[in-house]
Write a protein that holds these residues in place. Sequence first.
Motif, mmCIF file in Angstrom:
data_model
loop_
_atom_site.group_PDB
_atom_site.id
_atom_site.type_symbol
_atom_site.label_atom_id
_atom_site.label_comp_id
_atom_site.label_asym_id
_atom_site.label_seq_id
_atom_site.Cartn_x
_atom_site.Cartn_y
_atom_site.Cartn_z
ATOM 1 N N ARG A 9 1.321 -1.676 0.746
ATOM 2 C CA ARG A 9 -0.029 0.145 0.494
ATOM 3 C C ARG A 9 0.748 1.270 0.224
ATOM 4 O O ARG A 9 0.472 2.137 -0.381
ATOM 5 C CB ARG A 9 -0.398 0.164 1.010
ATOM 6 C CG ARG A 9 -1.892 -0.788 1.325
ATOM 7 C CD ARG A 9 -2.892 -0.945 2.345
ATOM 8 N NE ARG A 9 -4.167 -1.264 2.337
ATOM 9 C CZ ARG A 9 -5.091 -1.377 3.355
ATOM 10 N NH1 ARG A 9 -5.467 -0.481 3.997
ATOM 11 N NH2 ARG A 9 -6.217 -1.655 2.849
ATOM 12 N N LEU A 10 1.656 1.707 0.909
ATOM 13 C CA LEU A 10 2.965 1.802 1.080
ATOM 14 C C LEU A 10 2.882 2.625 -0.234
ATOM 15 O O LEU A 10 3.360 3.398 -0.613
ATOM 16 C CB LEU A 10 3.871 2.325 1.866
ATOM 17 C CG LEU A 10 3.296 2.397 3.829
ATOM 18 C CD1 LEU A 10 4.117 1.586 4.285
ATOM 19 C CD2 LEU A 10 2.655 3.450 3.465
ATOM 20 N N ARG A 32 0.604 8.299 4.471
ATOM 21 C CA ARG A 32 0.021 8.169 4.927
ATOM 22 C C ARG A 32 -0.993 8.212 5.568
ATOM 23 O O ARG A 32 -1.753 7.003 5.175
ATOM 24 C CB ARG A 32 1.015 7.911 6.561
ATOM 25 C CG ARG A 32 0.032 7.736 7.643
ATOM 26 C CD ARG A 32 -0.112 8.059 8.783
ATOM 27 N NE ARG A 32 -0.828 9.134 8.460
ATOM 28 C CZ ARG A 32 -1.917 9.729 8.322
ATOM 29 N NH1 ARG A 32 -2.651 8.734 8.113
ATOM 30 N NH2 ARG A 32 -2.674 10.959 7.746
ATOM 31 N N ALA A 33 -1.226 8.840 4.365
ATOM 32 C CA ALA A 33 -2.909 9.428 4.122
ATOM 33 C C ALA A 33 -3.650 9.259 3.598
ATOM 34 O O ALA A 33 -4.650 8.051 3.409
ATOM 35 C CB ALA A 33 -3.249 10.322 4.351
ATOM 36 N N VAL A 37 -1.388 3.555 5.879
ATOM 37 C CA VAL A 37 -1.110 3.032 6.871
ATOM 38 C C VAL A 37 -0.688 3.679 7.995
ATOM 39 O O VAL A 37 -0.223 4.808 8.090
ATOM 40 C CB VAL A 37 0.421 2.322 6.238
ATOM 41 C CG1 VAL A 37 1.334 1.958 7.146
ATOM 42 C CG2 VAL A 37 -0.063 1.312 4.672
ATOM 43 N N PRO A 38 -0.340 3.083 8.882
ATOM 44 C CA PRO A 38 -0.131 4.176 10.538
ATOM 45 C C PRO A 38 1.053 4.902 9.913
ATOM 46 O O PRO A 38 2.203 3.988 9.883
ATOM 47 C CB PRO A 38 -0.894 3.529 11.139
ATOM 48 C CG PRO A 38 -1.501 2.035 11.291
ATOM 49 C CD PRO A 38 -1.371 2.095 9.652
ATOM 50 N N LEU A 39 1.131 5.964 10.968
ATOM 51 C CA LEU A 39 2.804 6.678 10.002
ATOM 52 C C LEU A 39 3.517 5.498 11.006
ATOM 53 O O LEU A 39 4.784 5.459 11.083
ATOM 54 C CB LEU A 39 2.613 7.492 11.437
ATOM 55 C CG LEU A 39 3.584 9.201 10.865
ATOM 56 C CD1 LEU A 39 3.905 9.203 9.181
ATOM 57 C CD2 LEU A 39 3.253 10.420 11.329
ATOM 58 N N ARG A 44 7.888 2.298 10.256
ATOM 59 C CA ARG A 44 8.909 1.519 10.861
ATOM 60 C C ARG A 44 9.328 0.344 9.398
ATOM 61 O O ARG A 44 10.493 -0.123 9.520
ATOM 62 C CB ARG A 44 7.972 0.051 11.832
ATOM 63 C CG ARG A 44 8.591 -0.950 12.587
ATOM 64 C CD ARG A 44 8.018 -1.813 12.945
ATOM 65 N NE ARG A 44 6.221 -1.966 12.862
ATOM 66 C CZ ARG A 44 6.081 -3.091 12.103
ATOM 67 N NH1 ARG A 44 6.772 -4.108 11.750
ATOM 68 N NH2 ARG A 44 4.675 -3.078 11.561
ATOM 69 N N LEU A 45 8.492 0.366 8.327
ATOM 70 C CA LEU A 45 8.432 -0.143 7.125
ATOM 71 C C LEU A 45 9.999 0.641 6.992
ATOM 72 O O LEU A 45 10.986 0.160 5.887
ATOM 73 C CB LEU A 45 7.473 -0.819 6.349
ATOM 74 C CG LEU A 45 6.472 -1.517 7.211
ATOM 75 C CD1 LEU A 45 5.285 -1.188 6.209
ATOM 76 C CD2 LEU A 45 7.107 -2.928 6.848
#
Length: 181
Positions: A9-10, A32-33, A37-39, A44-45
């Motif tokens: 998704r990112l 992110r928006a 996916v949460p910030l 982390r990724l």
Amino acid sequence: MDDEEARNRLLDAAEALFYAEGVQAVGMDRIRAESGVPLKRLYRLFPAKDALVAAYLERRDRRWIGGLREAVAAAPEPVPAVFDWLAAWFSEPAFRGCAFLNAYGELGTGPAAVLDVVRRHKAELRALLADLAPTPELAEQLLILAEGATVVAALDPGPAPALHARAAARRLLGADAHQSG
């Protein structure tokens, strides 16, 4: 959502936004928006924006080079097929030029990971053309035709630059055949 889905998704969001608007114009919060996916997971990724840009370009490279290789492998005349494939790409509604040159143009020799992906992509294109061309000199000339057509098409999208480059490539191939014979 697991990490693989979050990563995809990112990367999907990054590719759409970076290619359409530019790397520097798009912030991580926008990625992110758009991705949902949460910030915290985003960072982390991809601990830094440079890591996300490099990953986006790596994925695009695999798809771009893979598509070009498939088109060439299926064609009766591989060199003209390169330019036919470029003509189709230049005609896509969202075409904005070469993502790798665009990123390099924005970031320059900045992030080493991004520069490495850009250089590797161009080396892969050079190697593909070297596999098709009868001489190393002709391979370099074909590279210049492909890159030049891409730059021209970025300013004036559509198939014409690739078709002009295809005609020039045919002339080069004919001249090379006459010189070799």
